[in-house]
Design a protein around this motif. Structure first.
Motif, PDB file in Angstrom:
ATOM      1  N   ILE A  25       0.848  -1.190   0.000  1.00 39.52           N
ATOM      2  CA  ILE A  25       0.000   0.000   0.000  1.00 39.52           C
ATOM      3  C   ILE A  25       0.885   1.242   0.000  1.00 39.52           C
ATOM      4  O   ILE A  25       1.663   1.466   0.924  1.00 39.52           O
ATOM      5  CB  ILE A  25      -0.941   0.003   1.218  1.00 39.52           C
ATOM      6  N   LYS A  26       0.765   2.064  -1.038  1.00 36.90           N
ATOM      7  CA  LYS A  26       1.565   3.275  -1.176  1.00 36.90           C
ATOM      8  C   LYS A  26       0.954   4.444  -0.412  1.00 36.90           C
ATOM      9  O   LYS A  26       1.645   5.156   0.307  1.00 36.90           O
ATOM     10  CB  LYS A  26       1.702   3.635  -2.659  1.00 36.90           C
ATOM     11  N   ARG A  27      -0.330   4.683  -0.609  1.00 37.00           N
ATOM     12  CA  ARG A  27      -1.034   5.758   0.072  1.00 37.00           C
ATOM     13  C   ARG A  27      -2.496   5.391   0.193  1.00 37.00           C
ATOM     14  O   ARG A  27      -2.972   4.478  -0.491  1.00 37.00           O
ATOM     15  CB  ARG A  27      -0.865   7.099  -0.644  1.00 37.00           C
ATOM     16  N   TYR A  28      -3.200   6.096   1.042  1.00 38.85           N
ATOM     17  CA  TYR A  28      -4.613   5.810   1.273  1.00 38.85           C
ATOM     18  C   TYR A  28      -5.382   7.123   1.339  1.00 38.85           C
ATOM     19  O   TYR A  28      -4.825   8.177   1.679  1.00 38.85           O
ATOM     20  CB  TYR A  28      -4.804   5.012   2.569  1.00 38.85           C
ATOM     21  N   THR A  29      -6.657   7.076   1.002  1.00 34.90           N
ATOM     22  CA  THR A  29      -7.546   8.234   1.051  1.00 34.90           C
ATOM     23  C   THR A  29      -8.855   7.817   1.693  1.00 34.90           C
ATOM     24  O   THR A  29      -9.490   6.863   1.238  1.00 34.90           O
ATOM     25  CB  THR A  29      -7.817   8.796  -0.351  1.00 34.90           C
ATOM     26  N   VAL A  30      -9.242   8.506   2.747  1.00 36.01           N
ATOM     27  CA  VAL A  30     -10.529   8.299   3.408  1.00 36.01           C
ATOM     28  C   VAL A  30     -11.444   9.443   2.986  1.00 36.01           C
ATOM     29  O   VAL A  30     -11.064  10.613   3.097  1.00 36.01           O
ATOM     30  CB  VAL A  30     -10.394   8.257   4.938  1.00 36.01           C
ATOM     31  N   SER A  31     -12.622   9.115   2.481  1.00 36.37           N
ATOM     32  CA  SER A  31     -13.532  10.130   1.958  1.00 36.37           C
ATOM     33  C   SER A  31     -14.939   9.903   2.489  1.00 36.37           C
ATOM     34  O   SER A  31     -15.326   8.778   2.825  1.00 36.37           O
ATOM     35  CB  SER A  31     -13.548  10.101   0.421  1.00 36.37           C
ATOM     36  N   TYR A  32     -15.666  10.999   2.560  1.00 40.61           N
ATOM     37  CA  TYR A  32     -17.078  10.992   2.930  1.00 40.61           C
ATOM     38  C   TYR A  32     -17.869  11.487   1.734  1.00 40.61           C
ATOM     39  O   TYR A  32     -17.656  12.602   1.257  1.00 40.61           O
ATOM     40  CB  TYR A  32     -17.328  11.880   4.150  1.00 40.61           C
ATOM     41  N   GLU A  33     -18.759  10.639   1.198  1.00 42.86           N
ATOM     42  CA  GLU A  33     -19.509  10.952  -0.007  1.00 42.86           C
ATOM     43  C   GLU A  33     -20.815  11.663   0.351  1.00 42.86           C
ATOM     44  O   GLU A  33     -21.293  11.584   1.489  1.00 42.86           O
ATOM     45  CB  GLU A  33     -19.807   9.667  -0.787  1.00 42.86           C
ATOM     46  N   PRO A  34     -21.428  12.368  -0.613  1.00 39.13           N
ATOM     47  CA  PRO A  34     -22.740  12.993  -0.365  1.00 39.13           C
ATOM     48  C   PRO A  34     -23.841  11.999  -0.013  1.00 39.13           C
ATOM     49  O   PRO A  34     -24.880  12.388   0.517  1.00 39.13           O
ATOM     50  CB  PRO A  34     -23.047  13.701  -1.693  1.00 39.13           C
ATOM     51  N   THR A  35     -23.613  10.717  -0.306  1.00 33.28           N
ATOM     52  CA  THR A  35     -24.592   9.692   0.035  1.00 33.28           C
ATOM     53  C   THR A  35     -24.577   9.349   1.521  1.00 33.28           C
ATOM     54  O   THR A  35     -25.390   8.528   1.961  1.00 33.28           O
ATOM     55  CB  THR A  35     -24.310   8.415  -0.772  1.00 33.28           C
ATOM     56  N   GLY A  36     -23.673   9.942   2.307  1.00 31.53           N
ATOM     57  CA  GLY A  36     -23.591   9.654   3.729  1.00 31.53           C
ATOM     58  C   GLY A  36     -22.757   8.436   4.051  1.00 31.53           C
ATOM     59  O   GLY A  36     -22.823   7.926   5.172  1.00 31.53           O
ATOM     60  N   ARG A  37     -21.954   7.957   3.115  1.00 26.62           N
ATOM     61  CA  ARG A  37     -21.133   6.762   3.314  1.00 26.62           C
ATOM     62  C   ARG A  37     -19.652   7.119   3.287  1.00 26.62           C
ATOM     63  O   ARG A  37     -19.249   8.079   2.638  1.00 26.62           O
ATOM     64  CB  ARG A  37     -21.440   5.718   2.231  1.00 26.62           C
ATOM     65  N   TYR A  38     -18.863   6.304   3.983  1.00 29.18           N
ATOM     66  CA  TYR A  38     -17.423   6.492   4.060  1.00 29.18           C
ATOM     67  C   TYR A  38     -16.729   5.449   3.196  1.00 29.18           C
ATOM     68  O   TYR A  38     -17.138   4.276   3.173  1.00 29.18           O
ATOM     69  CB  TYR A  38     -16.931   6.373   5.504  1.00 29.18           C
ATOM     70  N   TYR A  39     -15.673   5.875   2.505  1.00 30.26           N
ATOM     71  CA  TYR A  39     -14.935   4.978   1.619  1.00 30.26           C
ATOM     72  C   TYR A  39     -13.441   5.120   1.860  1.00 30.26           C
ATOM     73  O   TYR A  39     -12.954   6.183   2.281  1.00 30.26           O
ATOM     74  CB  TYR A  39     -15.247   5.281   0.152  1.00 30.26           C
ATOM     75  N   LEU A  40     -12.721   4.033   1.584  1.00 29.78           N
ATOM     76  CA  LEU A  40     -11.268   3.994   1.698  1.00 29.78           C
ATOM     77  C   LEU A  40     -10.700   3.631   0.330  1.00 29.78           C
ATOM     78  O   LEU A  40     -10.965   2.553  -0.195  1.00 29.78           O
ATOM     79  CB  LEU A  40     -10.831   2.966   2.745  1.00 29.78           C
ATOM     80  N   SER A  41      -9.928   4.546  -0.251  1.00 28.98           N
ATOM     81  CA  SER A  41      -9.289   4.318  -1.548  1.00 28.98           C
ATOM     82  C   SER A  41      -7.813   4.061  -1.322  1.00 28.98           C
ATOM     83  O   SER A  41      -7.128   4.877  -0.691  1.00 28.98           O
ATOM     84  CB  SER A  41      -9.495   5.515  -2.481  1.00 28.98           C
TER      85      SER A  41
END
Length: 265
Positions: free
Chosen positions: A149-165
């Protein structure tokens, strides 16, 4: 075998304390961006002939910023390096006349995210170890495997859900060449028809489109009513001023509208 860089997107299921910490980390990255951008803007206004503070200079200022604002220590320190890198790249594009002037970030934005370069790893089948957050429940961790794993991104979408890229480096096996070809025809009744007679159907989004239009109307109406209530309450009041985010009715409509639109997309 050859190594390639690819992206993997997982859904996160944080608990209540982790959600509060995530929003603190979103705010910290936004705070650092606005502080560095404000510093560069004020520096240019005071002396237009002054040199631009590059990425290395902004990273040096992080030490003083952390001493002055203790809440910045609650975030992954590498995420601030990514913020400075992105801001420096934005100014480089500006100087090359390939982009506009960077804007200040707003906490009312529908999408929030932060990116880090620290080590994160898979703990179990649906568990990952993230910096400052600890063990957090995810989905489909089998997609990561033994990848680096080089880098990670945690995001919060307008749908109210959290994602990890995740940006990972992994090895791929080259598939053997079969020396065969197939023709594809885009159709109206069917999405694709191949030359060997296989048909691929279309996705019927008629019901979802109706739901999206319905929730779009509800969202516009509820947001307008909420704005009217805010204007009425804040008129000639100085003790407690309300904001649009204080009304959750239009926020529910926004989330439902975004979920319908995402499923259609």
């Amino acid at each position: 075998m050859s190594k390639v860089i690819k992206g993997i997107k997982l859904r996160l299921y944080p608990n209540q304390s982790q959600r509060e910490q995530l929003w603190q980390m979103f705010g910290n990255d936004r705070f650092v961006w606005n502080q560095m951008l404000g510093m560069a803007k004020e520096r240019y206004q005071n002396n237009p002939n002054s040199l631009f503070v590059n990425e290395y200079g902004m990273n040096y200022l992080l030490k003083q910023l952390k001493c002055e604002y203790a809440f910045l220590k609650e975030s992954d320190s590498t995420s601030f390096l990514v913020v400075n890198h992105n801001l420096a790249q934005a100014f480089k594009m500006l100087f090359r006349h390939r982009g506009g002037y960077p804007h200040f970030k707003n906490r009312h934005s529908l999408r929030q995210s932060y990116t880090g370069r620290s080590t994160c790893k898979v703990l179990a089948r649906r568990r990952m170890q993230l910096p400052k957050l600890g063990s957090i429940r995810t989905s489909k961790t089998g997609l990561v495997g033994d990848a680096n794993i080089k880098r990670y991104t945690v995001s919060y979408e307008p749908t109210g859900r959290y994602y990890l890229s995740l940006q990972v480096e992994t090895e791929v096996n080259q598939l053997p060449e079969m020396h065969q070809s197939v023709g594809l025809d885009m159709g109206l009744a069917d999405l694709v028809i191949s030359s060997d007679g296989v048909k691929y159907g279309t996705f019927n989004a008629e019901w979802l489109e109706k739901q999206a239009v319905r929730w779009q109307r509800k969202y516009a109406r509820r947001r307008y009513l909420a704005q009217c209530e805010v204007w009425k309450w804040n008129h000639n009041r100085f003790d407690h001023l309300e904001e649009l985010d204080d009304y959750s009715n239009w926020q529910r409509a926004r989330v439902n509208k975004a979920r319908c639109q995402k499923r259609i997309a």
